[in-house]
Design a protein around this motif. Structure first.
Motif, mmCIF file in Angstrom:
data_model
loop_
_atom_site.group_PDB
_atom_site.id
_atom_site.type_symbol
_atom_site.label_atom_id
_atom_site.label_comp_id
_atom_site.label_asym_id
_atom_site.label_seq_id
_atom_site.Cartn_x
_atom_site.Cartn_y
_atom_site.Cartn_z
ATOM 1 N N PRO A 51 0.820 -1.211 0.000
ATOM 2 C CA PRO A 51 0.000 0.000 0.000
ATOM 3 C C PRO A 51 0.851 1.256 0.000
ATOM 4 O O PRO A 51 2.056 1.221 0.299
ATOM 5 N N HIS A 220 2.307 -1.567 -9.145
ATOM 6 C CA HIS A 220 0.945 -2.009 -8.838
ATOM 7 C C HIS A 220 0.445 -2.956 -9.926
ATOM 8 O O HIS A 220 -0.715 -3.389 -9.880
ATOM 9 N N ASP A 236 4.637 -3.564 4.081
ATOM 10 C CA ASP A 236 3.584 -2.820 4.756
ATOM 11 C C ASP A 236 4.169 -2.192 6.012
ATOM 12 O O ASP A 236 4.919 -2.855 6.750
ATOM 13 N N ARG A 257 -2.185 -10.143 6.281
ATOM 14 C CA ARG A 257 -2.088 -8.776 5.746
ATOM 15 C C ARG A 257 -1.882 -8.803 4.239
ATOM 16 O O ARG A 257 -2.428 -7.963 3.528
ATOM 17 N N GLU A 260 -5.223 -9.612 2.707
ATOM 18 C CA GLU A 260 -6.120 -8.454 2.770
ATOM 19 C C GLU A 260 -5.782 -7.469 1.649
ATOM 20 O O GLU A 260 -6.681 -6.962 0.962
ATOM 21 N N PHE A 261 -4.484 -7.193 1.458
ATOM 22 C CA PHE A 261 -4.065 -6.264 0.423
ATOM 23 C C PHE A 261 -4.431 -6.781 -0.970
ATOM 24 O O PHE A 261 -5.011 -6.070 -1.790
ATOM 25 N N SER A 263 -6.663 -8.885 -1.866
ATOM 26 C CA SER A 263 -8.120 -8.958 -2.100
ATOM 27 C C SER A 263 -8.660 -7.649 -2.661
ATOM 28 O O SER A 263 -9.713 -7.630 -3.309
ATOM 29 N N LYS A 264 -7.931 -6.555 -2.423
ATOM 30 C CA LYS A 264 -8.380 -5.242 -2.883
ATOM 31 C C LYS A 264 -7.798 -4.851 -4.234
ATOM 32 O O LYS A 264 -8.302 -3.928 -4.873
ATOM 33 N N VAL A 265 -6.720 -5.525 -4.654
ATOM 34 C CA VAL A 265 -6.047 -5.093 -5.895
ATOM 35 C C VAL A 265 -6.122 -6.109 -7.008
ATOM 36 O O VAL A 265 -5.848 -5.794 -8.164
#
Length: 266
Positions: A51, A220, A236, A257, A260-261, A263-265
């Motif tokens: 992130p 990214h 992170d 973690r 979680e990251f 899952s969003k990208v």
């Protein structure tokens, strides 16, 4: 994974191109890097994800001493970056010595930072002429070859303002390569581009990887990391949370973690 005909560093006993041991960096009271340990082998592509604010770009800038580390050790090509050790003491190198180290390291930023008053060809020729004082004919020939390599042979007399963002970033890559670096650093090189221009820059980077260039890429672009990367690091809060092969980290992350990251990208 694209195949590259590279000899294993383990077989040759080669020194890692980049080696970091407990690298720490703070800005005031904010600790941005909290003890980074990693190494990048010769010819490998390491992709770094995470992130915003995780310390990725700061670490990249430490590799060529654009930022000074506060603790730990950082080597490139077997040499301490920005410092020399004498006995038990560490001394910072003089600006001229740091500049000499940077000649071995190419860096491509989010923004292209081309000289607006110079043509594409002049931008690529500038550093070898002014920094290395190489013969103009030699530099020109190399610059033309590099512009052809990044698909811009027809833009040698064009000024940056007349180029698209993707074309400007490809010029920036050619400019970095003109110094014949042993290591290339990419700091989110596609993040400032319109989506339809991202592919042309990633194609150039894919070819560099195939040619055996050692690269550290903050990105990214998960597809690029999966396809081209030899290793993937997830950072992170100033620390490395997880690292491994791109396919393993992206497909089966071990740390919550990381999951979680991703899952969003993804």
């Amino acid at each position: 994974m694209m195949s590259r005909d590279m000899t294993s560093p383990d077989m040759t006993g080669a020194e890692p191109t980049v080696r970091a041991e407990q690298v720490r960096k703070s800005f005031g009271r904010l600790e941005v890097l909290k003890g980074i340990d990693l190494q990048v082998e010769q010819g490998d592509v390491m992709c770094v994800i995470g992130p915003s604010g995780s310390g990725k770009s700061t670490f990249l800038r430490c590799i060529n001493h654009l930022e000074k580390i506060d603790a730990g050790r950082l080597w490139v090509n077997g040499h301490l970056v920005g410092y020399r050790q004498k006995g038990d003491k560490i001394y910072e190198l003089r600006a001229k010595e740091v500049a000499a180290q940077r000649r071995e390291i190419g860096m491509v930023f989010q923004r292209f930072n081309l000289f607006p008053h110079m043509t594409t060809l002049e931008n690529v020729m500038e550093a070898p002429l002014k920094v290395r004082r190489e013969p103009k004919a030699t530099v020109r020939e190399r610059a033309l070859t590099l512009l052809d390599r990044v698909g811009l042979a027809d833009k040698v007399d064009t000024y940056p303002a007349q180029l698209s963002g993707g074309q400007q970033q490809r010029v920036a890559i050619a400019r970095a390569l003109a110094m014949q670096p042993k290591l290339m650093l990419f700091d989110e090189p596609t993040s400032a581009l319109d989506p339809e221009l991202v592919g042309e820059v990633l194609d150039v980077m894919r070819q560099l990887a195939l040619d055996g260039m050692t690269m550290v890429v903050v990105t990214h672009e998960m597809g690029f990391a999966r396809e081209v990367g030899d290793s993937l690091v997830f950072m992170d809060d100033g620390a490395i949370v997880e690292q491994g092969s791109p396919r393993d980290v992206l497909s089966s992350p071990r740390h919550s973690r990381t999951r979680e990251f991703l899952s969003k990208v993804l």
